[in-house]
Design a protein around this motif. Structure first.
Motif, PDB file in Angstrom:
ATOM      1  N   ARG A 197       0.834  -1.205   0.000  1.00  0.00           N
ATOM      2  CA  ARG A 197       0.000   0.000   0.000  1.00  0.00           C
ATOM      3  C   ARG A 197       0.867   1.253   0.000  1.00  0.00           C
ATOM      4  O   ARG A 197       0.620   2.195  -0.771  1.00  0.00           O
ATOM      5  N   ARG A 198       1.883   1.289   0.838  1.00  0.00           N
ATOM      6  CA  ARG A 198       2.764   2.462   0.869  1.00  0.00           C
ATOM      7  C   ARG A 198       3.521   2.609  -0.455  1.00  0.00           C
ATOM      8  O   ARG A 198       3.755   3.721  -0.931  1.00  0.00           O
ATOM      9  N   TYR A 199       3.902   1.502  -0.983  1.00  0.00           N
ATOM     10  CA  TYR A 199       4.691   1.455  -2.224  1.00  0.00           C
ATOM     11  C   TYR A 199       3.936   2.060  -3.404  1.00  0.00           C
ATOM     12  O   TYR A 199       4.499   2.786  -4.219  1.00  0.00           O
ATOM     13  N   MET A 200       2.652   1.789  -3.498  1.00  0.00           N
ATOM     14  CA  MET A 200       1.886   2.131  -4.689  1.00  0.00           C
ATOM     15  C   MET A 200       1.176   3.481  -4.566  1.00  0.00           C
ATOM     16  O   MET A 200       0.204   3.742  -5.263  1.00  0.00           O
ATOM     17  N   GLN A 201       1.698   4.390  -3.732  1.00  0.00           N
ATOM     18  CA  GLN A 201       1.069   5.693  -3.567  1.00  0.00           C
ATOM     19  C   GLN A 201       1.453   6.676  -4.669  1.00  0.00           C
ATOM     20  O   GLN A 201       0.654   7.504  -5.084  1.00  0.00           O
ATOM     21  N   SER A 202       2.686   6.609  -5.149  1.00  0.00           N
ATOM     22  CA  SER A 202       3.169   7.558  -6.147  1.00  0.00           C
ATOM     23  C   SER A 202       4.409   6.983  -6.794  1.00  0.00           C
ATOM     24  O   SER A 202       4.949   5.962  -6.348  1.00  0.00           O
ATOM     25  N   ARG A 203       4.897   7.666  -7.825  1.00  0.00           N
ATOM     26  CA  ARG A 203       6.134   7.209  -8.457  1.00  0.00           C
ATOM     27  C   ARG A 203       7.310   7.339  -7.497  1.00  0.00           C
ATOM     28  O   ARG A 203       8.194   6.481  -7.467  1.00  0.00           O
ATOM     29  N   GLN A 204       7.330   8.394  -6.705  1.00  0.00           N
ATOM     30  CA  GLN A 204       8.408   8.565  -5.735  1.00  0.00           C
ATOM     31  C   GLN A 204       8.359   7.478  -4.668  1.00  0.00           C
ATOM     32  O   GLN A 204       9.401   6.995  -4.210  1.00  0.00           O
ATOM     33  N   LEU A 243      10.319   4.337  -5.141  1.00  0.00           N
ATOM     34  CA  LEU A 243      11.717   4.380  -4.730  1.00  0.00           C
ATOM     35  C   LEU A 243      11.848   4.242  -3.214  1.00  0.00           C
ATOM     36  O   LEU A 243      12.701   3.506  -2.712  1.00  0.00           O
ATOM     37  N   GLU A 244      11.001   4.963  -2.495  1.00  0.00           N
ATOM     38  CA  GLU A 244      11.136   5.004  -1.039  1.00  0.00           C
ATOM     39  C   GLU A 244      10.698   3.711  -0.359  1.00  0.00           C
ATOM     40  O   GLU A 244      11.184   3.390   0.732  1.00  0.00           O
ATOM     41  N   TYR A 245       9.795   2.977  -1.009  1.00  0.00           N
ATOM     42  CA  TYR A 245       9.280   1.739  -0.416  1.00  0.00           C
ATOM     43  C   TYR A 245       9.428   0.567  -1.386  1.00  0.00           C
ATOM     44  O   TYR A 245       8.515  -0.235  -1.554  1.00  0.00           O
ATOM     45  N   SER A 246      10.570   0.479  -2.012  1.00  0.00           N
ATOM     46  CA  SER A 246      10.753  -0.520  -3.066  1.00  0.00           C
ATOM     47  C   SER A 246      10.609  -1.944  -2.541  1.00  0.00           C
ATOM     48  O   SER A 246      10.907  -2.243  -1.377  1.00  0.00           O
ATOM     49  N   LEU A 247      10.167  -2.819  -3.414  1.00  0.00           N
ATOM     50  CA  LEU A 247      10.081  -4.246  -3.091  1.00  0.00           C
ATOM     51  C   LEU A 247      11.477  -4.819  -2.901  1.00  0.00           C
ATOM     52  O   LEU A 247      11.691  -5.704  -2.066  1.00  0.00           O
ATOM     53  N   THR A 248      12.420  -4.320  -3.683  1.00  0.00           N
ATOM     54  CA  THR A 248      13.807  -4.787  -3.593  1.00  0.00           C
ATOM     55  C   THR A 248      14.359  -4.561  -2.193  1.00  0.00           C
ATOM     56  O   THR A 248      14.935  -5.469  -1.578  1.00  0.00           O
ATOM     57  N   GLN A 249      14.208  -3.359  -1.678  1.00  0.00           N
ATOM     58  CA  GLN A 249      14.731  -3.051  -0.346  1.00  0.00           C
ATOM     59  C   GLN A 249      14.021  -3.875   0.725  1.00  0.00           C
ATOM     60  O   GLN A 249      14.660  -4.381   1.663  1.00  0.00           O
ATOM     61  N   PHE A 250      12.714  -4.004   0.611  1.00  0.00           N
ATOM     62  CA  PHE A 250      11.939  -4.760   1.603  1.00  0.00           C
ATOM     63  C   PHE A 250      12.440  -6.195   1.697  1.00  0.00           C
ATOM     64  O   PHE A 250      12.635  -6.738   2.793  1.00  0.00           O
ATOM     65  N   PHE A 251      12.686  -6.802   0.536  1.00  0.00           N
ATOM     66  CA  PHE A 251      13.172  -8.185   0.537  1.00  0.00           C
ATOM     67  C   PHE A 251      14.542  -8.269   1.216  1.00  0.00           C
ATOM     68  O   PHE A 251      14.781  -9.155   2.041  1.00  0.00           O
ATOM     69  N   HIS A 252      15.458  -7.363   0.861  1.00  0.00           N
ATOM     70  CA  HIS A 252      16.811  -7.431   1.424  1.00  0.00           C
ATOM     71  C   HIS A 252      16.807  -7.186   2.929  1.00  0.00           C
ATOM     72  O   HIS A 252      17.603  -7.780   3.660  1.00  0.00           O
ATOM     73  N   GLU A 253      15.906  -6.325   3.395  1.00  0.00           N
ATOM     74  CA  GLU A 253      15.801  -6.109   4.836  1.00  0.00           C
ATOM     75  C   GLU A 253      15.287  -7.375   5.522  1.00  0.00           C
ATOM     76  O   GLU A 253      15.826  -7.793   6.559  1.00  0.00           O
ATOM     77  N   ALA A 254      14.269  -8.000   4.960  1.00  0.00           N
ATOM     78  CA  ALA A 254      13.752  -9.238   5.542  1.00  0.00           C
ATOM     79  C   ALA A 254      14.793 -10.351   5.477  1.00  0.00           C
ATOM     80  O   ALA A 254      14.871 -11.194   6.392  1.00  0.00           O
ATOM     81  N   GLU A 255      15.589 -10.358   4.413  1.00  0.00           N
ATOM     82  CA  GLU A 255      16.604 -11.400   4.235  1.00  0.00           C
ATOM     83  C   GLU A 255      17.602 -11.435   5.397  1.00  0.00           C
ATOM     84  O   GLU A 255      18.138 -12.479   5.741  1.00  0.00           O
ATOM     85  N   ARG A 256      17.839 -10.286   6.022  1.00  0.00           N
ATOM     86  CA  ARG A 256      18.797 -10.224   7.114  1.00  0.00           C
ATOM     87  C   ARG A 256      18.329 -11.013   8.332  1.00  0.00           C
ATOM     88  O   ARG A 256      19.117 -11.355   9.218  1.00  0.00           O
ATOM     89  N   TYR A 257      17.048 -11.300   8.401  1.00  0.00           N
ATOM     90  CA  TYR A 257      16.481 -12.009   9.557  1.00  0.00           C
ATOM     91  C   TYR A 257      16.140 -13.446   9.237  1.00  0.00           C
ATOM     92  O   TYR A 257      15.501 -14.127  10.051  1.00  0.00           O
TER      93      TYR A 257
END
Length: 444
Positions: free
Chosen positions: A418-425, A428-442
């Motif tokens: 939901r946060r990701y799909m608010q705008s084009r910006q 970038l700020e809530y990318s799926l790529t970053q979310f996965f890498h953050e979860a990967e650390r755990y």
């Protein structure tokens, strides 16, 4: 055989030669065009096109050219493309305007990479071709120059509004390029003697009264200090109303804007951000790389230290509905994002890039995004965490509260979507790529 697309020509700088000359087809197209191709074949050397393309591709030959012109001929004229797929890549768009009051021949030649013209020998072929074409097909103005630097000049408008530049054209020396052809009218407006005494590598009067002016022996070093000084000196010679220091300062600013910037993207989003620079024009690219280097996405907050217990009565039914949502996303996007079918970290990056490139959040209504895209994306993101990080769904009746346990953290994929799909910006700020890498650390 492959052709250079506009996207290909935007990957690295190229030499762009724009030529628009008079064309008299009264004696037939083939006799009138023969000198054009005589010059091309004689002087092109290492950048000679190797095939001709209309609705089909043919190996380059005069016969292939004549057939292509006839195939593409309509009530207004004909347009064909000539290409070279080997290094250097070449795109030559040739357009014949046959029905207007003053028939013309327009050639747009791009040779990539610009570094091919680092040596004077390679540049001589462009100069000789320009000389031959301008002598045979009189041009009001033509030029060859770095494509990236040309973009920074705002060519062909040069700061004028559309109506003005389309009406007046190149009616005075707005800019000097590496290679320039000035028609008789432009020469006389400047003064023929002044034009012929321009401080430059080559100043040559052509038989029809045009003047060929080449600033430097080589084209590739246009942004060097020596080249910029020469460019400024020649420009203010032709335009005494201009100030040398001001012109030189502007040229130096353009060189600085094109100076390479090394990508140093945040590691969690580097797979995504590394794809973005090529989507900007060559003239903007280095500035955008610097901006992306400075970009730091917020640390993901879509997680809980402790899971809310599941409150669904039929987990299998809920998981099946999530599977349907995820499959629906795959069905819609598998053509544009083929990797989505694999549900991998790479597919998340591909989705990030696709949504950003297509301005996805701005193309669709909130009803569509909230009712379809976001639920499907959340289900897909959760499935990737389950499949690739060994996660476990913790289901809730309220979809946005459903969680995926990865190690000691509880992740909220629907909230992230939901946060990701608010705008084009926000892509970038809530990318799926970053979310996965953050979860990967755990991951346990």
């Amino acid at each position: 055989m492959t052709t250079l697309t506009l996207h290909d020509l935007n990957k690295v700088d190229c030499l762009r030669f724009l030529f628009d000359g008079a064309f008299n087809s009264g004696n037939g197209i083939e006799p009138e065009l023969a000198p054009f191709f005589d010059a091309l074949e004689k002087y092109a050397g290492g950048w000679m096109p190797t095939f001709v393309k209309t609705s089909r591709m043919r190996k380059y030959s005069r016969d292939a050219v004549w057939r292509a012109i006839e195939e593409r001929r309509d009530d207004y004229g004909s347009s064909i493309g000539l290409f070279r797929s080997e290094n250097p890549g070449v795109s030559l768009a040739l357009t014949l305007g046959l029905t207007q009051e003053d028939p013309d021949l327009r050639a747009k030649l791009s040779v990539q990479p610009l570094s091919f013209f680092s040596e004077e020998k390679a540049c001589l072929g462009i100069v000789a071709t320009a000389r031959a074409w301008a002598s045979r097909y009189p041009a009001h103005h033509a030029s060859a120059h770095s494509s990236a630097d040309r973009q920074l000049t705002d060519s062909p408008a040069f700061g004028r509004d559309d109506a003005t530049w389309k009406r007046d054209g190149f009616d005075k020396i707005y800019e000097l390029f590496w290679l320039n052809i000035f028609g008789p009218k432009l020469v006389e407006s400047v003064g023929r003697e002044r034009m012929l005494t321009t401080p430059a590598h080559l100043v040559e009067e052509l038989p029809n009264g045009s003047v060929l002016l080449v600033l430097r022996p080589t084209a590739a070093d246009f942004d060097s200090e020596e080249a910029r000084v020469a460019q400024a000196r020649a420009h203010v010679h032709l335009r005494p109303d201009l100030d040398f220091d001001t012109v030189l300062s502007t040229l130096r600013e353009r060189s600085a804007a094109l100076a390479p910037v090394e990508p140093r993207f945040h590691p969690d989003v580097a797979p995504f951000l590394s794809r973005l620079p090529d989507e900007f024009s060559l003239s903007e690219r280095q500035r955008k790389i610097a901006e992306l280097n400075a970009f730091r996405p917020p640390v993901p907050e879509e997680w809980l230290p402790v899971a809310h217990p599941s409150d669904v009565e039929n987990p299998e039914h809920v998981l099946e509905s999530y599977g349907d949502l995820s499959e629906g996303l795959v069905a819609v996007l598998h053509t544009d994002v083929p990797s989505i079918m694999e549900e991998t970290p790479e597919s998340l990056t591909d989705l990030d890039f696709h949504f950003w490139k297509t301005h996805f959040p701005e193309r669709y209504t909130r009803d569509v995004l909230d009712g379809h895209t976001i639920p499907a994306l959340g289900a897909f993101l959760g499935d990737v965490l389950v499949r690739r990080l060994g996660g476990t769904w913790v289901l809730r009746q309220k979809m946005e509260e459903s969680q995926v346990r990865v190690g000691k953290r509880i992740w909220l994929p629907f909230l992230r979507a939901r946060r990701y799909m608010q705008s084009r910006q926000s892509l970038l700020e809530y990318s799926l790529t970053q979310f996965f890498h953050e979860a990967e650390r755990y991951r346990p």
